[in-house]
Every structure is written in C-alpha cells, then in structure tokens.
Design a protein around this motif. Sequence first.
Motif, PDB file in Angstrom:
ATOM      1  N   LEU A  74      68.737  91.386  -0.883  1.00  0.00           N
ATOM      2  CA  LEU A  74      67.977  92.629  -0.338  1.00  0.00           C
ATOM      3  C   LEU A  74      68.436  92.856   1.154  1.00  0.00           C
ATOM      4  O   LEU A  74      68.133  93.890   1.553  1.00  0.00           O
ATOM      5  CB  LEU A  74      66.469  92.451  -0.307  1.00  0.00           C
ATOM      6  CG  LEU A  74      65.904  92.250  -1.780  1.00  0.00           C
ATOM      7  CD1 LEU A  74      64.136  92.297  -1.631  1.00  0.00           C
ATOM      8  CD2 LEU A  74      66.300  93.440  -2.725  1.00  0.00           C
ATOM      9  N   VAL A  75      69.162  91.937   1.832  1.00  0.00           N
ATOM     10  CA  VAL A  75      69.619  92.251   3.112  1.00  0.00           C
ATOM     11  C   VAL A  75      70.492  93.225   3.391  1.00  0.00           C
ATOM     12  O   VAL A  75      70.263  94.230   4.133  1.00  0.00           O
ATOM     13  CB  VAL A  75      70.217  90.931   3.764  1.00  0.00           C
ATOM     14  CG1 VAL A  75      70.881  91.035   4.984  1.00  0.00           C
ATOM     15  CG2 VAL A  75      69.126  89.653   3.641  1.00  0.00           C
ATOM     16  N   PRO A  76      71.545  93.726   2.402  1.00  0.00           N
ATOM     17  CA  PRO A  76      72.236  94.792   2.706  1.00  0.00           C
ATOM     18  C   PRO A  76      71.230  96.254   2.683  1.00  0.00           C
ATOM     19  O   PRO A  76      71.842  97.027   3.625  1.00  0.00           O
ATOM     20  CB  PRO A  76      73.174  94.788   1.394  1.00  0.00           C
ATOM     21  CG  PRO A  76      73.222  93.340   1.005  1.00  0.00           C
ATOM     22  CD  PRO A  76      71.997  92.746   1.480  1.00  0.00           C
ATOM     23  N   PHE A  77      70.167  95.963   1.851  1.00  0.00           N
ATOM     24  CA  PHE A  77      69.492  97.306   2.058  1.00  0.00           C
ATOM     25  C   PHE A  77      68.737  97.227   3.406  1.00  0.00           C
ATOM     26  O   PHE A  77      68.447  98.453   3.725  1.00  0.00           O
ATOM     27  CB  PHE A  77      68.563  97.225   0.821  1.00  0.00           C
ATOM     28  CG  PHE A  77      68.951  97.224  -0.411  1.00  0.00           C
ATOM     29  CD1 PHE A  77      69.445  98.627  -0.927  1.00  0.00           C
ATOM     30  CD2 PHE A  77      69.406  96.192  -1.233  1.00  0.00           C
ATOM     31  CE1 PHE A  77      69.975  98.517  -2.368  1.00  0.00           C
ATOM     32  CE2 PHE A  77      69.822  96.123  -2.471  1.00  0.00           C
ATOM     33  CZ  PHE A  77      70.034  97.371  -3.071  1.00  0.00           C
ATOM     34  N   LEU A  78      68.246  96.106   3.821  1.00  0.00           N
ATOM     35  CA  LEU A  78      67.607  96.171   5.152  1.00  0.00           C
ATOM     36  C   LEU A  78      68.585  96.730   6.294  1.00  0.00           C
ATOM     37  O   LEU A  78      68.013  97.393   7.357  1.00  0.00           O
ATOM     38  CB  LEU A  78      67.195  94.634   5.469  1.00  0.00           C
ATOM     39  CG  LEU A  78      66.258  94.354   6.675  1.00  0.00           C
ATOM     40  CD1 LEU A  78      64.937  95.113   6.214  1.00  0.00           C
ATOM     41  CD2 LEU A  78      66.040  93.041   6.507  1.00  0.00           C
ATOM     42  N   ARG A  79      69.748  96.181   6.225  1.00  0.00           N
ATOM     43  CA  ARG A  79      70.819  96.516   7.261  1.00  0.00           C
ATOM     44  C   ARG A  79      71.158  98.097   7.259  1.00  0.00           C
ATOM     45  O   ARG A  79      71.490  98.675   8.190  1.00  0.00           O
ATOM     46  CB  ARG A  79      72.266  96.070   6.782  1.00  0.00           C
ATOM     47  CG  ARG A  79      72.066  94.299   7.234  1.00  0.00           C
ATOM     48  CD  ARG A  79      73.428  93.650   7.101  1.00  0.00           C
ATOM     49  NE  ARG A  79      73.325  92.242   7.526  1.00  0.00           N
ATOM     50  CZ  ARG A  79      73.094  91.744   8.606  1.00  0.00           C
ATOM     51  NH1 ARG A  79      73.065  92.477   9.837  1.00  0.00           N
ATOM     52  NH2 ARG A  79      73.103  90.315   8.968  1.00  0.00           N
ATOM     53  N   THR A  80      70.853  98.811   5.992  1.00  0.00           N
ATOM     54  CA  THR A  80      70.957 100.448   6.126  1.00  0.00           C
ATOM     55  C   THR A  80      70.107 100.976   7.005  1.00  0.00           C
ATOM     56  O   THR A  80      70.155 101.923   7.372  1.00  0.00           O
ATOM     57  CB  THR A  80      70.839 100.870   4.783  1.00  0.00           C
ATOM     58  OG1 THR A  80      69.731 100.735   4.227  1.00  0.00           O
ATOM     59  CG2 THR A  80      71.689 100.182   3.786  1.00  0.00           C
ATOM     60  N   ARG A  81      68.945 100.313   7.502  1.00  0.00           N
ATOM     61  CA  ARG A  81      68.050 100.702   8.356  1.00  0.00           C
ATOM     62  C   ARG A  81      68.028  99.947   9.830  1.00  0.00           C
ATOM     63  O   ARG A  81      67.046 100.440  10.652  1.00  0.00           O
ATOM     64  CB  ARG A  81      66.452 100.739   7.762  1.00  0.00           C
ATOM     65  CG  ARG A  81      66.205 101.235   6.716  1.00  0.00           C
ATOM     66  CD  ARG A  81      67.016 102.873   6.780  1.00  0.00           C
ATOM     67  NE  ARG A  81      66.289 103.711   5.305  1.00  0.00           N
ATOM     68  CZ  ARG A  81      67.121 103.678   4.185  1.00  0.00           C
ATOM     69  NH1 ARG A  81      68.437 103.373   4.483  1.00  0.00           N
ATOM     70  NH2 ARG A  81      66.516 104.286   3.340  1.00  0.00           N
ATOM     71  N   GLY A  82      69.099  99.323   9.880  1.00  0.00           N
ATOM     72  CA  GLY A  82      69.264  98.824  11.491  1.00  0.00           C
ATOM     73  C   GLY A  82      68.822  97.422  11.475  1.00  0.00           C
ATOM     74  O   GLY A  82      68.569  96.893  12.706  1.00  0.00           O
ATOM     75  N   TYR A  83      68.069  96.727  10.496  1.00  0.00           N
ATOM     76  CA  TYR A  83      67.402  95.521  10.906  1.00  0.00           C
ATOM     77  C   TYR A  83      68.089  94.537   9.995  1.00  0.00           C
ATOM     78  O   TYR A  83      69.015  94.655   9.111  1.00  0.00           O
ATOM     79  CB  TYR A  83      65.992  95.564  10.152  1.00  0.00           C
ATOM     80  CG  TYR A  83      65.293  96.613  10.849  1.00  0.00           C
ATOM     81  CD1 TYR A  83      64.455  96.025  11.791  1.00  0.00           C
ATOM     82  CD2 TYR A  83      65.021  97.815  10.610  1.00  0.00           C
ATOM     83  CE1 TYR A  83      63.431  97.101  12.349  1.00  0.00           C
ATOM     84  CE2 TYR A  83      64.276  98.760  10.945  1.00  0.00           C
ATOM     85  CZ  TYR A  83      63.376  98.321  12.116  1.00  0.00           C
ATOM     86  OH  TYR A  83      62.517  99.244  12.788  1.00  0.00           O
ATOM     87  N   SER A  84      68.101  93.097  10.560  1.00  0.00           N
ATOM     88  CA  SER A  84      68.675  91.911   9.963  1.00  0.00           C
ATOM     89  C   SER A  84      67.557  91.170   9.290  1.00  0.00           C
ATOM     90  O   SER A  84      67.931  90.379   8.514  1.00  0.00           O
ATOM     91  CB  SER A  84      69.513  91.355  10.894  1.00  0.00           C
ATOM     92  OG  SER A  84      68.462  90.732  12.074  1.00  0.00           O
TER      93      SER A  84
END
Length: 218
Positions: free
Chosen positions: A136-146
């Motif tokens: 799920l991390v790639p989806f998180l990165r789309t919002r600027g979070y790691s």
Amino acid sequence: MAGKRIRGVDDEHELEVPSTPVSATSAPSVRAELFTVPNLLSAIRILLVPVFLYLVLVLKADLLAIGVLMVSGVTDYLDGKIARATGTTTRLGAILDPVADRLYILAVVVGLGLREVIPWWLAVILPLRDVVLFSLVPFLRTRGYSALPVHFLGKAATAGLLYAFPLLLLGDGDGALANLARVFGWAFTIWGVGLYWWAGVLYAFQLRRLLATTPRVR
C-alpha cells in the motif's frame, strides 16, 4: 516549519510531513535528532536481531535467546517512554521503532518455524500482513507520505507477540514449566495475531481516509 498533518484512526496520533526540505543550515539539529537515547535503544534492538537468530538456530541456546527477547521488550518500552518524557521524539525514531518491531517478529517466526516450535501457517501469516501493508506504500506516496502514524492497537499487538514468543520458546521442552509456558504462549499468540491483523485493517482504513481527503501530489 509548517507541515501537513494526518489524524490516526484512534484520533490521538498525528503524523507531520514537512512542507519544506531540510536545509544545510539545519545540520546541527539533524545530528542532534540522530543521536538520542531512544534512537540508540532502537538501534541496539535492531543489532540484536542476528544475535537472536544465531542463538536459536546455531547454538540452540534458548535461555540466552529468551534473554535477547526480554531485552528487546524492555528497550521497546523504554525508547517510547524516554522519548515522550524528554521531548526527544524524532522522525528517525518514528521509523526505527516499527522497523525494529517488524524485524524481531520476522526473525522470531523464521527461527521458531525452522526449529518447528510453531507451525508453518503462523510463520507465514504474520509476515504476510506486513507484505500486504508494504504493497500500500505506493498509494501513500501519491499523497506525499511515506508512513502512517502508529496507533495503540498496533503497539498492543506487538507487545502481545513479544510476550508470546519467549513463552513458546520456553515451552519447547518437557515438564510442568514447559507445559505452562506453552499454554500461556499460545494464548498470547492467538491474541497477538488477531490484534496484529486487526491493526493492519485499521491502517488500511487510515490510507483510505487519506486518499479521500488529501489531494494527490505531483
């Protein structure tokens, strides 16, 4: 320095992501953030992971391995306690603490699985949750979070498992003490696994909320 915040599922934890990069002039503060007592305790926990595997798989020194797990549990409690009491909560510490927890869980299930102390399904189901969350991390990165903030349920699950594993290892033998340790070890294991996966579900809901309320970053 201003930044964005996201509320945790339990509405008690927030994660702040700086909106501006760290400049070269902030190097002293960065060094101060690295070398704190809580970060040192987390680093020690990580360094003890291969020691635990060596004790369990090579030397089969179970009592020493249990001692390593006890040290891990104590330092896991102390690093958060000290960080909150002294105001030295850092971004690095927020990364090191869950990394150490997951490394210990992985090391223990691998070690106990190879020793046939625990069944194969248990050795698979715990790391599987982390694999799912990592996807799920790639989806998180789309919002600027790691990363998402750690909530109390995830910490409770980890604590339950850190109680369970030494007891299961102590229960790998004969006698009344081993039988008692095995019973309590499996009780903590059942609760720990259930809470561990339920915490994963809550993290997924956190991500869903984030995707719905936060604009995509380029």
